[in-house]
Design a protein around this motif. Structure first.
Motif, PDB file in Angstrom:
ATOM      1  N   PHE B 264       0.816  -1.213   0.000  1.00 39.67           N
ATOM      2  CA  PHE B 264       0.000   0.000   0.000  1.00 39.67           C
ATOM      3  C   PHE B 264       0.850   1.264   0.000  1.00 39.67           C
ATOM      4  O   PHE B 264       0.432   2.292   0.517  1.00 39.67           O
ATOM      5  CB  PHE B 264      -0.953   0.008   1.216  1.00 39.67           C
ATOM      6  CG  PHE B 264      -1.638  -1.315   1.466  1.00 39.67           C
ATOM      7  CD1 PHE B 264      -1.315  -2.080   2.571  1.00 39.67           C
ATOM      8  CD2 PHE B 264      -2.599  -1.800   0.575  1.00 39.67           C
ATOM      9  CE1 PHE B 264      -1.942  -3.306   2.792  1.00 39.67           C
ATOM     10  CE2 PHE B 264      -3.233  -3.020   0.794  1.00 39.67           C
ATOM     11  CZ  PHE B 264      -2.899  -3.777   1.904  1.00 39.67           C
ATOM     12  N   GLY B 655     -12.080  -6.120  -5.826  1.00 38.78           N
ATOM     13  CA  GLY B 655     -11.258  -6.337  -4.632  1.00 38.78           C
ATOM     14  C   GLY B 655     -10.543  -5.077  -4.199  1.00 38.78           C
ATOM     15  O   GLY B 655     -10.424  -4.789  -3.009  1.00 38.78           O
ATOM     16  N   ARG B 658     -13.163  -2.709  -2.583  1.00 43.39           N
ATOM     17  CA  ARG B 658     -13.563  -3.108  -1.228  1.00 43.39           C
ATOM     18  C   ARG B 658     -12.410  -2.976  -0.245  1.00 43.39           C
ATOM     19  O   ARG B 658     -12.592  -2.560   0.905  1.00 43.39           O
ATOM     20  CB  ARG B 658     -14.054  -4.553  -1.216  1.00 43.39           C
ATOM     21  CG  ARG B 658     -15.352  -4.760  -1.916  1.00 43.39           C
ATOM     22  CD  ARG B 658     -15.973  -6.094  -1.504  1.00 43.39           C
ATOM     23  NE  ARG B 658     -17.098  -6.383  -2.369  1.00 43.39           N
ATOM     24  CZ  ARG B 658     -17.050  -7.195  -3.417  1.00 43.39           C
ATOM     25  NH1 ARG B 658     -15.926  -7.833  -3.718  1.00 43.39           N
ATOM     26  NH2 ARG B 658     -18.124  -7.374  -4.154  1.00 43.39           N
ATOM     27  N   GLY B 659     -11.221  -3.400  -0.669  1.00 40.17           N
ATOM     28  CA  GLY B 659     -10.069  -3.364   0.233  1.00 40.17           C
ATOM     29  C   GLY B 659      -9.672  -1.942   0.582  1.00 40.17           C
ATOM     30  O   GLY B 659      -9.391  -1.624   1.741  1.00 40.17           O
ATOM     31  N   THR B 662     -12.191  -0.475   2.912  1.00 44.32           N
ATOM     32  CA  THR B 662     -12.051  -0.984   4.274  1.00 44.32           C
ATOM     33  C   THR B 662     -10.919  -0.266   5.007  1.00 44.32           C
ATOM     34  O   THR B 662     -11.032   0.059   6.193  1.00 44.32           O
ATOM     35  CB  THR B 662     -11.840  -2.504   4.251  1.00 44.32           C
ATOM     36  OG1 THR B 662     -12.954  -3.098   3.577  1.00 44.32           O
ATOM     37  CG2 THR B 662     -11.733  -3.086   5.644  1.00 44.32           C
TER      38      THR B 662
ATOM     39  N   LEU C 136      -7.307 -11.048  10.678  1.00 40.67           N
ATOM     40  CA  LEU C 136      -7.275  -9.752  10.009  1.00 40.67           C
ATOM     41  C   LEU C 136      -6.876  -9.920   8.551  1.00 40.67           C
ATOM     42  O   LEU C 136      -5.980 -10.699   8.224  1.00 40.67           O
ATOM     43  CB  LEU C 136      -6.269  -8.819  10.682  1.00 40.67           C
ATOM     44  CG  LEU C 136      -6.566  -8.398  12.114  1.00 40.67           C
ATOM     45  CD1 LEU C 136      -5.454  -7.490  12.633  1.00 40.67           C
ATOM     46  CD2 LEU C 136      -7.908  -7.700  12.207  1.00 40.67           C
ATOM     47  N   CYS C 137      -7.553  -9.160   7.701  1.00 42.41           N
ATOM     48  CA  CYS C 137      -7.151  -9.051   6.309  1.00 42.41           C
ATOM     49  C   CYS C 137      -7.081  -7.569   5.970  1.00 42.41           C
ATOM     50  O   CYS C 137      -8.015  -6.828   6.291  1.00 42.41           O
ATOM     51  CB  CYS C 137      -8.166  -9.742   5.388  1.00 42.41           C
ATOM     52  SG  CYS C 137      -7.817  -9.482   3.631  1.00 42.41           S
ATOM     53  N   ARG C 138      -6.034  -7.140   5.333  1.00 45.00           N
ATOM     54  CA  ARG C 138      -5.917  -5.722   5.027  1.00 45.00           C
ATOM     55  C   ARG C 138      -6.209  -5.437   3.553  1.00 45.00           C
ATOM     56  O   ARG C 138      -6.254  -4.292   3.156  1.00 45.00           O
ATOM     57  CB  ARG C 138      -4.494  -5.247   5.374  1.00 45.00           C
ATOM     58  CG  ARG C 138      -4.298  -3.750   5.517  1.00 45.00           C
ATOM     59  CD  ARG C 138      -5.218  -3.073   6.490  1.00 45.00           C
ATOM     60  NE  ARG C 138      -4.695  -1.783   6.885  1.00 45.00           N
ATOM     61  CZ  ARG C 138      -5.377  -0.866   7.571  1.00 45.00           C
ATOM     62  NH1 ARG C 138      -6.629  -1.123   7.950  1.00 45.00           N
ATOM     63  NH2 ARG C 138      -4.814   0.284   7.913  1.00 45.00           N
ATOM     64  N   CYS C 139      -6.378  -6.508   2.778  1.00 50.97           N
ATOM     65  CA  CYS C 139      -6.497  -6.338   1.326  1.00 50.97           C
ATOM     66  C   CYS C 139      -7.916  -6.435   0.773  1.00 50.97           C
ATOM     67  O   CYS C 139      -8.273  -5.706  -0.133  1.00 50.97           O
ATOM     68  CB  CYS C 139      -5.676  -7.396   0.585  1.00 50.97           C
ATOM     69  SG  CYS C 139      -3.895  -7.259   0.780  1.00 50.97           S
ATOM     70  N   THR C 140      -8.707  -7.399   1.254  1.00 49.99           N
ATOM     71  CA  THR C 140      -9.913  -7.770   0.517  1.00 49.99           C
ATOM     72  C   THR C 140     -11.178  -7.067   0.967  1.00 49.99           C
ATOM     73  O   THR C 140     -12.153  -7.038   0.223  1.00 49.99           O
ATOM     74  CB  THR C 140     -10.207  -9.276   0.623  1.00 49.99           C
ATOM     75  OG1 THR C 140     -10.538  -9.571   1.989  1.00 49.99           O
ATOM     76  CG2 THR C 140      -9.049 -10.109   0.157  1.00 49.99           C
ATOM     77  N   GLY C 141     -11.220  -6.567   2.197  1.00 47.62           N
ATOM     78  CA  GLY C 141     -12.491  -6.059   2.703  1.00 47.62           C
ATOM     79  C   GLY C 141     -13.436  -7.175   3.115  1.00 47.62           C
ATOM     80  O   GLY C 141     -14.608  -6.924   3.374  1.00 47.62           O
ATOM     81  N   TYR C 142     -12.955  -8.407   3.157  1.00 44.74           N
ATOM     82  CA  TYR C 142     -13.639  -9.561   3.762  1.00 44.74           C
ATOM     83  C   TYR C 142     -14.804 -10.148   2.975  1.00 44.74           C
ATOM     84  O   TYR C 142     -15.252 -11.250   3.289  1.00 44.74           O
ATOM     85  CB  TYR C 142     -14.137  -9.242   5.197  1.00 44.74           C
ATOM     86  CG  TYR C 142     -13.032  -8.860   6.158  1.00 44.74           C
ATOM     87  CD1 TYR C 142     -12.876  -7.538   6.571  1.00 44.74           C
ATOM     88  CD2 TYR C 142     -12.136  -9.817   6.640  1.00 44.74           C
ATOM     89  CE1 TYR C 142     -11.846  -7.179   7.430  1.00 44.74           C
ATOM     90  CE2 TYR C 142     -11.101  -9.456   7.503  1.00 44.74           C
ATOM     91  CZ  TYR C 142     -10.971  -8.134   7.895  1.00 44.74           C
ATOM     92  OH  TYR C 142      -9.972  -7.768   8.749  1.00 44.74           O
ATOM     93  N   GLU C 143     -15.311  -9.475   1.956  1.00 47.78           N
ATOM     94  CA  GLU C 143     -16.527  -9.988   1.303  1.00 47.78           C
ATOM     95  C   GLU C 143     -16.234 -11.247   0.508  1.00 47.78           C
ATOM     96  O   GLU C 143     -16.981 -12.227   0.590  1.00 47.78           O
ATOM     97  CB  GLU C 143     -17.129  -8.906   0.404  1.00 47.78           C
ATOM     98  CG  GLU C 143     -18.358  -9.333  -0.374  1.00 47.78           C
ATOM     99  CD  GLU C 143     -19.495  -9.869   0.478  1.00 47.78           C
ATOM    100  OE1 GLU C 143     -19.493  -9.685   1.718  1.00 47.78           O
ATOM    101  OE2 GLU C 143     -20.395 -10.536  -0.097  1.00 47.78           O
TER     102      GLU C 143
END
Lengths: 87, 760, 163
Positions: B264, B655, B658-659, B662, C136-143
């Motif tokens: 990132f 992706g 959404r990522g 988030t 925890l996931c920082r990439c996908t937003g979990y969906e």
């Protein structure tokens, strides 16, 4: 004569003019011409003989990676912007 | 929901990513996974103080500990050039970088590296750190950006004089530089306004939060070759950094990028490669240095905390007449905040004829900031969109309608002196206006739980730069693809898809791989949302060269002129050569089978420097529920709309939306560095610095618009960064809609919300 | 070597022995002694789940378990799921639903998903998110992760490819 946008913080040198014309085949030559007519103009943009690394020069709306050595046409527009990522 | 272009057969489809298999079985090699024979473990000694002079460093006791192989300090590095270069999405000065690798005469933040140890085990290395004797003379730290700008603030760099286009300041200060944008006549513009809103904002420093910490393994060969395995966005950037700081030739340094467990923007600058290399040289063993989570928080490159002021005026017809903006961004211990990019993005979506913006890059006793996904834009957009929202409200206009009345258009001159080209701000805002989410009923509530809806418009400019792709045709008709770009998001697949589409072959024909600095062509770091776009351009160029060369081979097989050969890469006959002399056809694979006999290896090369690219507008719609007793905010529904130019691999694009959203949600509601009065970070762990979990975000809805950037072969625009820019703004505007109180601080924690309501 | 602990464990279905220091975590032993780097060290204090393994069938953060504690126990890591016949249905589902980007949290997510589906064959999306909140996931937003687990549940229940 290439047209150079005068950053607002430098308009004290150009009597308030927002753009000035300078002659030269490269950005460096144009700045040299402008320095003669508006003393201090080039110095504000340079660190030593190089363009301040905090700045980029944009010629005709394209970032100019050769910086001061970039060749300009007689109707080129030159701008100096903060060197930024993205944006 | 995306519109699909009919003629593409590969682009726009949803194949699985090429790296999925290795990652789901746990075989993919990330930075900390590298293990070499005889490898020693490295750890770094860090300053316990936020600001101090180093009086004395004595490693003697550490060197004497059984199992310690080497200790390194600044004395092991040559002097670095006082030269600034672009690295990834920001500039770095090598003198400062050296100082940030091993401190010289001062430490400037809690966690500032001072020395490093290599030992037989991690435990021995940790014990050795405590045996390095350091004597400090404590200095007062300054942690708040506005306090740092004050005349009587403690100075981090005694020789720092503010540089700006107004000249260099006479007295030293913590303001490294400042700049101004000016358009029209703001005083006049405000005089024309019927309504004026002015607000101040503060945002806390935040971290990219990648799950994989920084990790590098360095090994020297007897012939003097240095190999560095590292998790990075830019192998060639790391090579330059190692070259500069070690004073070692570029050709004798090989950087091997591993898989990257999240970056990132935070993995453009290296932190552990040079310590690993020095320790490896001194100990005669490979050395692996892996940051702990605490070290990642303390001593990598988080994103600026800020203080901002935004003032805007509009007529009662809803036209904005003037804006005035002040952006003060923390650079951390050394200059280089993304205040310029923040300035380029705030208000980029609006046609404002009169505006002045002053931006300040300010050093404070915190880690030197790094790039974080659209660096600088999330902060400034939070401020800008809050004032836009408040103006709309005071004018009695729908927030989306007000934005549409002032929306940026193509050809519009921009505050930074440029102008917009091929933008989709209007289309994005109209998509918000027409979206089922925006039009869904929402009960605001009158009890403890209050609900609200907010929107935010976001912009990021993206990047082009240098990329390299090599395609080699194999005898079985498949194509091996080597790219110089590091794949941090799935780009090896999206770029292979562009190569396949150009070649007229199926994706299964292309086998993508990342190279290292010895095997692949020079490529700039993967960041700035450039990789699918610019490396895609390189792949298309390479594919076109392959086709041209295959023409010659087909001609040799047919014994005709290359001009008599034609190739089809679309439609039912895709992948077929035809000869006008004899009306025969051959498939790509048939020509490939004869490469050996017609001239040997066949490669296409694409080396590009993409100098023009398209930015990306996006927007968010947020529904929140605020508990007015606890101040807690729950996200009920969240939508991300974005113009992506062309979605090469829609699953990947969704992706990113959404990522990024988030991360923006975390930035808006949960995340922020906390400090005590002496400058110690208090929450350098994943418990107290809270990343959003699966329970904290709803199923984020996405809408992809495809208004192309016409100068890319497929219309691609960068995707990855815009998604993080809008969420804090949309959420803040939703919270206002719910509780009627404007939020001026990020993160909007329960305590801050209750404070804003005057309850605590 | 007097201070080393001798550990015998059933690891991914095979009996494995190793020596470790008393203070070494199971995570460290897996990664640096046994060469199994699938479990990741994201925080080392039990807050991210990237080190998830199954210990006697229960979901555990291996950074909070000592290597010595694995003695006489069963350990399943990500490396133990796929075999020569192919991917485990949970892994396959993650591929099909794009339930990963960088892949760092993925081994932990898949192990956590297995722990859930071993107990509850048909969890709702809300239950999935609740169970997986420790990863925890920082990439996908979990969906897409949620969809992957849902699809895996369908696979494992014999409901065919569409989850």
């Amino acid at each position: 004569m290439a047209n150079v946008s005068v950053p607002s913080l430098m308009r004290d040198l150009t009597g308030g003019e927002a753009s000035v014309d300078g002659s030269g085949a490269t950005v460096a030559e144009v700045l040299h011409d402008l320095e003669a007519r508006y003393p201090g103009f080039a110095q504000r943009l340079l660190v030593g003989d190089d363009l301040d690394p905090a700045l980029v020069v944009v010629v005709d709306d394209r970032p100019a990676p050769l910086g001061l050595s970039t060749r300009v046409r007689v109707d080129s527009r030159i701008r100096f912007l903060p060197a930024v990522g993205g944006g | 929901m995306i519109t699909k272009t009919a003629e593409h057969t590969v682009i726009g489809t949803r194949p699985p990513r090429a790296d999925a298999f290795e990652k789901v079985v746990g075989k993919a090699v990330f930075g900390p996974d590298v293990n070499l024979p005889r490898m020693a473990y490295g750890r770094i000694l860090r300053s316990p103080h936020a600001h101090a002079r180093i009086v004395r460093i004595d490693p003697t006791r550490a060197e004497a500990l059984d199992g310690v192989y080497a200790v390194a300090t600044a004395a092991d590095l040559p002097e670095a050039a006082d030269r600034t270069e672009r690295v990834g999405e920001g500039n770095v000065n090598y003198k400062y970088m050296r100082d940030n690798t091993f401190a010289g005469d001062k430490v400037l933040y809690h966690g500032h590296p001072i020395a490093a140890v290599a030992a037989r085990t991690l435990q021995i290395a940790e014990q050795a750190l405590e045996l390095i004797d350091v004597e400090y003379e404590l200095l007062d730290p300054v942690l708040d950006v506005r306090q740092a700008m004050a005349a009587d603030a403690p100075l981090l760099h005694e020789g720092m004089h503010t540089r700006s286009l107004a000249g260099t300041a006479d007295t030293p200060s913590n303001v490294a530089s400042q700049f101004q944008f000016l358009q029209g006549d703001p005083e006049q513009g405000f005089a024309q306004a019927d309504v004026v809103v002015e607000r101040a904002f503060e945002t806390a420093m935040v971290h990219q939060g990648y799950i994989e910490p920084h990790a590098a393994t360095a090994a020297w060969d007897a012939d003097g070759t240095l190999t560095v395995y590292t998790t990075t966005q830019g192998a060639f950037d790391i090579r330059s950094q190692v070259h500069e700081l070690l004073g070692y030739p570029l050709s004798k340094i090989i950087v091997v990028p591993t898989e990257v467990g999240g970056a990132f923007g935070g993995k453009n600058v290296g932190y552990v490669e040079v310590p690993a290399a020095v320790l490896a040289r001194k100990s005669g063993r490979p050395v692996r240095v892996v940051m702990t989570r605490e070290e990642v928080f303390l001593a990598s490159g988080p994103s600026s905390g800020t203080w901002m002021r935004v003032k805007m005026g509009a007529t009662r017809e809803g036209r904005i007449t003037a804006a005035e903006v002040e952006l003060c961004y923390e650079a951390g211990a050394y200059p280089g905040s993304p205040v310029g990019a923040g300035a380029n993005c705030i208000l980029a979506g609006y046609d404002i004829p009169n505006a002045r913006l002053d931006g300040y890059d300010v050093v404070v006793n915190k880690p030197r900031v790094g790039a974080y996904r659209a660096p600088g834009a999330t902060q400034s957009t939070f401020a800008g969109e809050a004032v836009i929202d408040e103006l709309a409200e005071k004018l009695g206009l729908d927030p989306v309608e007000f934005r549409l009345r002032n929306i940026a258009t193509n050809g519009m001159p921009r505050l930074n002196g440029g102008f917009h080209e091929h933008i989709a701000a209007r289309e994005v805002m109209e998509a918000v206006r027409d979206h089922p989410h925006y039009n869904a009923p929402l009960e605001r509530g009158t009890g403890i739980l209050r609900r609200g809806r907010g929107v935010g418009l976001a912009y990021w400019g993206n990047w082009g730069a240098r990329s390299s792709v090599t395609l080699e045709v194999n005898a079985d008709g498949t194509v091996s693809m080597l790219m110089g770009s590091v794949d941090i998001t799935g780009t090896r697949t999206s770029i292979a898809m562009q190569a396949a589409e150009t070649l007229g072959l199926s994706l299964a024909h292309i086998n993508p791989a990342m190279g290292n600095t010895q095997t692949s062509g020079y490529s700039d770091a993967s960041g700035g949302s450039r990789t699918t776009m610019a490396t895609g351009v390189a792949a298309v160029k390479a594919a076109e060269e392959v086709i041209a060369k295959m023409h010659e081979r087909a001609a040799a097989i047919w014994v005709c002129e290359p001009e008599q050969v034609a190739y089809t890469n679309i439609g039912p006959d895709a992948g077929t050569f035809t000869c006008s002399r004899n009306d025969e056809t051959m498939t790509f694979a048939e020509v490939a089978a004869k490469l050996g006999g017609t001239g040997g290896a066949l490669r296409g090369q694409g080396d590009v420097n993409v100098r023009r690219w398209g930015g990306a507008f996006g927007a968010n719609i947020a529904d929140v529920e605020v508990d007015i007793e606890t101040g807690s905010v729950r996200l009920l529904r969240f939508t991300a709309v974005q113009n992506v130019g062309k979605a090469i691999r829609p699953g990947q694009v969704e992706g990113q939306l959404r990522g990024g959203a988030t991360q923006g949600i975390g930035w808006g509601l949960y995340e922020g560095y906390a400090y005590d009065g002496q400058g110690h970070m208090l929450n350098a762990n994943f418990l107290d610095y809270k990343l959003p979990t699966a329970l904290d975000v709803p199923a984020i809805e996405t809408e992809i618009l495809e208004i192309p950037w016409p100068e890319h072969p497929f219309g691609v625009r960068g995707v990855g960064e815009t998604p993080i820019v809008g969420p804090p703004a949309a959420i803040a505007n939703a919270v206002y809609d719910a509780i009627g109180v404007r939020q001026g601080f990020l993160p909007m924690t329960p305590a801050r919300i209750l404070e804003s309501m005057g309850i605590i | 070597m007097a201070d080393k602990v001798h550990v015998t464990t059933l690891l991914n279905g095979e009996s494995v022995e190793f020596l470790c220091a008393p203070s070494q975590t199971l995570l460290e032993c897996l990664r640096d002694i046994l060469g199994l780097t699938g479990a990741k060290n994201g925080c080392n204090d039990g807050n991210c789940g990237a080190c998830s393994v199954l210990l006697d069938g229960r979901l555990a953060n291996s950074c909070l378990v000592l290597g010595a504690e694995a003695d006489g126990r069963t350990v399943i890591t990500i490396e133990g799921l796929a075999d020569w016949a192919g991917l485990h249905p949970i892994q396959q589902s993650f591929v099909e639903e794009d339930g990963l980007q960088c892949g760092c949290c993925t081994p932990g997510m898949i192990i956590a998903a297995k722990a859930l589906l071993d107990r509850e064959p048909n969890p709702s999306d809300g239950r999935i998110r609740e169970w997986m909140a420790g990863n925890l996931c920082r990439c996908t937003g979990y969906e897409t992760i949620t969809r992957a687990v849902r699809r895996a549940a369908a696979h494992l229940n014999g409901e065919g490819a569409e989850g």
